[in-house]
Design an enzyme around this catalytic site. Sequence first.
Site, short mmCIF file in Angstrom:
data_model
loop_
_atom_site.label_atom_id
_atom_site.label_comp_id
_atom_site.label_asym_id
_atom_site.label_seq_id
_atom_site.Cartn_x
_atom_site.Cartn_y
_atom_site.Cartn_z
N HIS A 20 -13.26 5.77 -4.78
CA HIS A 20 -14.20 4.43 -4.52
C HIS A 20 -14.23 3.79 -5.97
CE1 HIS A 20 -17.30 1.75 -3.70
NE2 HIS A 20 -18.31 2.29 -4.36
N ASN A 26 -16.13 -4.28 -7.03
CA ASN A 26 -16.56 -3.28 -6.18
C ASN A 26 -16.95 -4.13 -4.80
OD1 ASN A 26 -17.95 -1.39 -4.47
ND2 ASN A 26 -19.50 -0.81 -5.97
N CYS A 64 -20.76 2.57 0.21
CA CYS A 64 -19.67 2.74 -0.37
C CYS A 64 -18.77 3.89 0.04
CB CYS A 64 -19.85 3.16 -1.74
SG CYS A 64 -20.79 1.87 -2.77
O1 UT7 Z 1 -20.64 1.88 -5.54
C1 UT7 Z 1 -21.96 2.40 -6.04
C2 UT7 Z 1 -22.72 0.95 -6.39
N1 UT7 Z 1 -22.93 1.14 -7.94
C3 UT7 Z 1 -22.47 1.94 -9.09
O2 UT7 Z 1 -21.94 2.82 -8.78
C4 UT7 Z 1 -23.02 1.35 -10.19
C5 UT7 Z 1 -23.54 2.60 -11.20
N2 UT7 Z 1 -24.11 2.15 -12.49
C6 UT7 Z 1 -23.30 1.45 -13.39
O3 UT7 Z 1 -22.23 1.00 -13.00
C7 UT7 Z 1 -23.99 1.12 -14.83
O4 UT7 Z 1 -25.17 1.62 -14.87
C8 UT7 Z 1 -24.25 -0.47 -15.02
C9 UT7 Z 1 -22.89 -1.20 -14.96
C10 UT7 Z 1 -24.69 -1.07 -13.54
C11 UT7 Z 1 -25.01 -0.81 -16.08
O5 UT7 Z 1 -24.34 -0.37 -17.39
P1 UT7 Z 1 -25.23 0.46 -18.26
O6 UT7 Z 1 -24.13 0.75 -19.34
O7 UT7 Z 1 -25.96 1.47 -17.66
O8 UT7 Z 1 -26.19 -0.79 -18.81
P2 UT7 Z 1 -27.86 -0.65 -19.03
O9 UT7 Z 1 -28.39 -0.61 -17.36
O10 UT7 Z 1 -28.08 0.45 -19.96
O11 UT7 Z 1 -28.06 -2.04 -19.28
C12 UT7 Z 1 -27.72 -2.27 -20.95
C13 UT7 Z 1 -28.33 -3.70 -21.04
C14 UT7 Z 1 -29.74 -4.12 -20.78
O12 UT7 Z 1 -30.34 -4.98 -21.62
P3 UT7 Z 1 -31.59 -4.15 -22.98
O13 UT7 Z 1 -32.50 -3.70 -21.80
O14 UT7 Z 1 -30.81 -2.96 -23.62
O15 UT7 Z 1 -31.75 -5.36 -23.83
C15 UT7 Z 1 -29.44 -4.74 -19.34
O16 UT7 Z 1 -30.56 -5.85 -19.18
O17 UT7 Z 1 -27.42 -4.67 -20.60
C16 UT7 Z 1 -28.14 -5.90 -19.89
N3 UT7 Z 1 -27.61 -6.25 -18.62
C17 UT7 Z 1 -26.72 -7.32 -18.75
N4 UT7 Z 1 -26.24 -7.95 -19.92
C18 UT7 Z 1 -25.05 -8.94 -19.53
C19 UT7 Z 1 -27.67 -5.68 -17.73
N5 UT7 Z 1 -26.53 -6.28 -16.81
C20 UT7 Z 1 -26.04 -7.37 -17.58
C21 UT7 Z 1 -25.25 -8.15 -17.20
N6 UT7 Z 1 -24.60 -9.08 -18.51
N7 UT7 Z 1 -24.29 -8.48 -16.12
#
Ligand code: UT7
Length: 339
Positions: free
Chosen positions: A266, A296, A116
């Site tokens: 970014h 992204n 990134c």
């Molecule tokens: O360029 C740099 C690269 N990446 C980044 O900068 C990403 C940085 N991180 C993020 O943007 C966020 O952490 C995410 C968007 C990846 C995740 O968001 P979050 O609010 O931290 O969600 P979470 O990891 O707490 O997940 C919440 C729930 C989980 O279920 P449980 O365990 O609470 O039942 C996940 O399994 O959401 C679930 N989940 C999804 N549900 C539907 C994870 N991905 C998905 C999905 N669709 N695509």
Amino acid sequence: MMLKKSKFLGIGSYLPKRVVTNNDLTAFMDTSDEWIRERSGIETRHWVEGTTTTSDLALIAAERALENAGVKKDEIDLLIVATLSPDHDFPGTACFLQEKLGIRAGVPALDVRQQCSGFLYGLSIADQFIKTGMVKKALVIGAEVHSKGMDLTTAGREVSVLFGDGAGAAVVGVCDDVVSDKDSQIFSTHIHADGNFARELWVKAPSMTYSTSRLPEEAFANKDTFPKMNGKTVFIHATRRMPEAIQEALAANNRKIEEVDLFIFHQANLRINQMVAKQLGISEDKVFNTIQKYGNTTAATIPIGLADAVAAGKLKKGMLVASAAFGSGFTWSSALFRW
Ligand code: UT7
């Protein structure tokens, strides 16, 4: 030796035609439009079709940037491609692009593998070469094809809903005519890494760490060929390092944040950029985001953002622009420039 200054001469981007909505993704995995929008801000992303590669996307973005700059390809004396999704493991994608674009033999072609942060790393490299007089005009490109490299099942959804394909390119050249800080110029670039977090966002395979080959059966069985991410850790570090990198660029140039006309961050997550804006105390209308449309695109987000901002009339000549990125490595970077 008197150091020279560099500046942006032109910008271009290319997004493949196929648009994939959040709802389209529900055909492959258990996800929803609501979850993706709420957590990331993403509504659509673009994906390539068929055998299209990263250098194919880079080619069109580069041609557009050259046209925008009014620069002929024969004038380019440094070619840099930032990508984490190269056409082949080796040689670098910049070499394949050199052939496709018809950049003359002998011009150095360099791949940057800083994910990134790749575009700003590439910009920083070009800036140093131009400053010392080694290079007069460089093409700096960020390009990615993610769609063929992700786990599109429910197991990979945390990563695969976030990423899209695309390319952005900038022509950067020496400015012989700088008389004041009101003239177009790159004031400074800043690049950093912390390899302690290398495995927080990475793809394990192919890898020399397997004993039998770079790509053994176990790599496929364990899904090691797909990127893995510890999303929460990445989020926490991104919202700390990007404001830090912006402050670093401002301090290096004795500038106040109020003087900046536009921020091009970014595009990893709309929520990350909203938090960064809040921490820096800047209004969100000074932050230009494209993640809603493109997701992204890793190394391509910043040059695509610059090109879109110009097209939207948000980025005009003479504006002071601050840019920052954070991602896998961990790596982070920033730049302060007058457009
Ligand atoms: O360029 C740099 C690269 N990446 C980044 O900068 C990403 C940085 N991180 C993020 O943007 C966020 O952490 C995410 C968007 C990846 C995740 O968001 P979050 O609010 O931290 O969600 P979470 O990891 O707490 O997940 C919440 C729930 C989980 O279920 P449980 O365990 O609470 O039942 C996940 O399994 O959401 C679930 N989940 C999804 N549900 C539907 C994870 N991905 C998905 C999905 N669709 N695509």
